[in-house]
Design a protein around this motif. Structure first.
Motif, PDB file in Angstrom:
ATOM      1  N   GLU A  24      -8.135   5.060   4.786  1.00 32.26           N
ATOM      2  CA  GLU A  24      -8.275   6.312   5.550  1.00 32.26           C
ATOM      3  C   GLU A  24      -7.299   6.341   6.726  1.00 32.26           C
ATOM      4  O   GLU A  24      -6.671   7.367   6.992  1.00 32.26           O
ATOM      5  CB  GLU A  24      -9.712   6.468   6.046  1.00 32.26           C
ATOM      6  CG  GLU A  24     -10.694   6.784   4.943  1.00 32.26           C
ATOM      7  CD  GLU A  24     -12.153   6.697   5.391  1.00 32.26           C
ATOM      8  OE1 GLU A  24     -12.430   6.289   6.551  1.00 32.26           O
ATOM      9  OE2 GLU A  24     -13.015   7.029   4.561  1.00 32.26           O
ATOM     10  N   PHE A  27      -3.795   6.845   5.340  1.00 34.23           N
ATOM     11  CA  PHE A  27      -3.603   8.238   4.932  1.00 34.23           C
ATOM     12  C   PHE A  27      -3.408   9.128   6.158  1.00 34.23           C
ATOM     13  O   PHE A  27      -2.525   9.985   6.176  1.00 34.23           O
ATOM     14  CB  PHE A  27      -4.788   8.715   4.092  1.00 34.23           C
ATOM     15  CG  PHE A  27      -4.597  10.088   3.525  1.00 34.23           C
ATOM     16  CD1 PHE A  27      -3.799  10.291   2.412  1.00 34.23           C
ATOM     17  CD2 PHE A  27      -5.203  11.182   4.113  1.00 34.23           C
ATOM     18  CE1 PHE A  27      -3.601  11.564   1.894  1.00 34.23           C
ATOM     19  CE2 PHE A  27      -5.017  12.459   3.603  1.00 34.23           C
ATOM     20  CZ  PHE A  27      -4.214  12.643   2.486  1.00 34.23           C
ATOM     21  N   ARG A  35       0.447  14.946   3.757  1.00 33.14           N
ATOM     22  CA  ARG A  35      -1.012  14.978   3.610  1.00 33.14           C
ATOM     23  C   ARG A  35      -1.500  16.352   3.158  1.00 33.14           C
ATOM     24  O   ARG A  35      -2.424  16.449   2.353  1.00 33.14           O
ATOM     25  CB  ARG A  35      -1.697  14.582   4.913  1.00 33.14           C
ATOM     26  CG  ARG A  35      -1.668  13.083   5.143  1.00 33.14           C
ATOM     27  CD  ARG A  35      -2.413  12.654   6.387  1.00 33.14           C
ATOM     28  NE  ARG A  35      -1.754  13.187   7.569  1.00 33.14           N
ATOM     29  CZ  ARG A  35      -2.351  13.926   8.499  1.00 33.14           C
ATOM     30  NH1 ARG A  35      -3.618  14.207   8.434  1.00 33.14           N
ATOM     31  NH2 ARG A  35      -1.670  14.367   9.537  1.00 33.14           N
ATOM     32  N   CYS A  38      -1.566  16.852  -0.424  1.00 29.63           N
ATOM     33  CA  CYS A  38      -2.535  16.005  -1.125  1.00 29.63           C
ATOM     34  C   CYS A  38      -3.922  16.637  -1.196  1.00 29.63           C
ATOM     35  O   CYS A  38      -4.884  15.976  -1.586  1.00 29.63           O
ATOM     36  CB  CYS A  38      -2.653  14.648  -0.430  1.00 29.63           C
ATOM     37  SG  CYS A  38      -1.190  13.624  -0.509  1.00 29.63           S
ATOM     38  N   THR A 113      -1.108   0.569   3.045  1.00 31.19           N
ATOM     39  CA  THR A 113      -0.251   1.748   3.188  1.00 31.19           C
ATOM     40  C   THR A 113       0.774   1.801   2.064  1.00 31.19           C
ATOM     41  O   THR A 113       0.985   2.861   1.452  1.00 31.19           O
ATOM     42  CB  THR A 113       0.467   1.738   4.557  1.00 31.19           C
ATOM     43  OG1 THR A 113      -0.509   1.799   5.589  1.00 31.19           O
ATOM     44  CG2 THR A 113       1.422   2.915   4.692  1.00 31.19           C
ATOM     45  N   LEU A 116      -0.968   2.747  -1.225  1.00 35.15           N
ATOM     46  CA  LEU A 116      -1.414   4.139  -1.161  1.00 35.15           C
ATOM     47  C   LEU A 116      -0.241   5.101  -1.308  1.00 35.15           C
ATOM     48  O   LEU A 116      -0.291   6.046  -2.108  1.00 35.15           O
ATOM     49  CB  LEU A 116      -2.152   4.384   0.152  1.00 35.15           C
ATOM     50  CG  LEU A 116      -2.754   5.769   0.343  1.00 35.15           C
ATOM     51  CD1 LEU A 116      -3.835   6.032  -0.695  1.00 35.15           C
ATOM     52  CD2 LEU A 116      -3.335   5.893   1.747  1.00 35.15           C
ATOM     53  N   ILE A 120       0.213   7.709  -4.351  1.00 28.76           N
ATOM     54  CA  ILE A 120       0.315   9.141  -4.063  1.00 28.76           C
ATOM     55  C   ILE A 120       1.692   9.649  -4.487  1.00 28.76           C
ATOM     56  O   ILE A 120       1.823  10.772  -4.973  1.00 28.76           O
ATOM     57  CB  ILE A 120       0.048   9.434  -2.573  1.00 28.76           C
ATOM     58  CG1 ILE A 120      -1.415   9.162  -2.240  1.00 28.76           C
ATOM     59  CG2 ILE A 120       0.401  10.877  -2.234  1.00 28.76           C
ATOM     60  CD1 ILE A 120      -1.739   9.267  -0.765  1.00 28.76           C
TER      61      ILE A 120
END
Length: 139
Positions: A24, A27, A35, A38, A113, A116, A120
């Motif tokens: 979290e 992100f 973001r 997303c 990170t 992620l 993504i």
């Protein structure tokens, strides 16, 4: 420089909830425009990939996969355009991430990170160079 042994003596391995908090935070540190794109993406933390995923990804061990994107990339069209379609999801796998981290000089937060952003990035169809630039902006 390592922390003294006494600093580590009472620490437990990061839990699923700990990794979720790291994800979290990672992100939240990503660039705003990234973001916003997303929206609707679900991030799931599990200890390991399931057997079906390991087989599909042709993994040799439970530790081979750090994360996974499943869904319809933006390059393939709008998410949710088809009735009954599941949301796009990113899985982060705690135990493989911890194992990978143990062999690195990066912090656990930096590893989370990296995984992620990489997963993504599949959502957006980004190149490795694009993902590296996003990671750098988040760092």
């Amino acid at each position: 420089m390592s922390a003294p042994a006494s600093d580590w003596a009472d620490l437990a391995a990061p839990s699923l909830a700990d990794l979720e908090r790291l994800a979290e935070a990672a992100f939240a540190a990503l660039p705003d425009e990234f973001r916003r794109l997303c929206e609707g993406l679900v991030i799931q933390i599990d200890d390991f990939p399931d057997d079906e995923t390991l087989k599909h990804m042709e993994c040799e061990s439970d530790f081979d996969l750090l994360g996974l994107f499943r869904g319809r990339s933006l390059a393939q069209g709008e998410v949710g355009a088809q009735t009954g379609q599941f949301p796009n999801m990113v899985w982060l796998y705690r135990r493989p991430i911890l194992d990978f981290w143990a062999d690195q000089e990066d912090t656990l937060g930096a590893v989370v990170t990296h995984v992620l952003v990489h997963e993504i990035g599949h959502h957006f169809g980004l190149s490795d160079e694009d993902m590296a630039a996003i990671e750098e902006a988040a760092g």
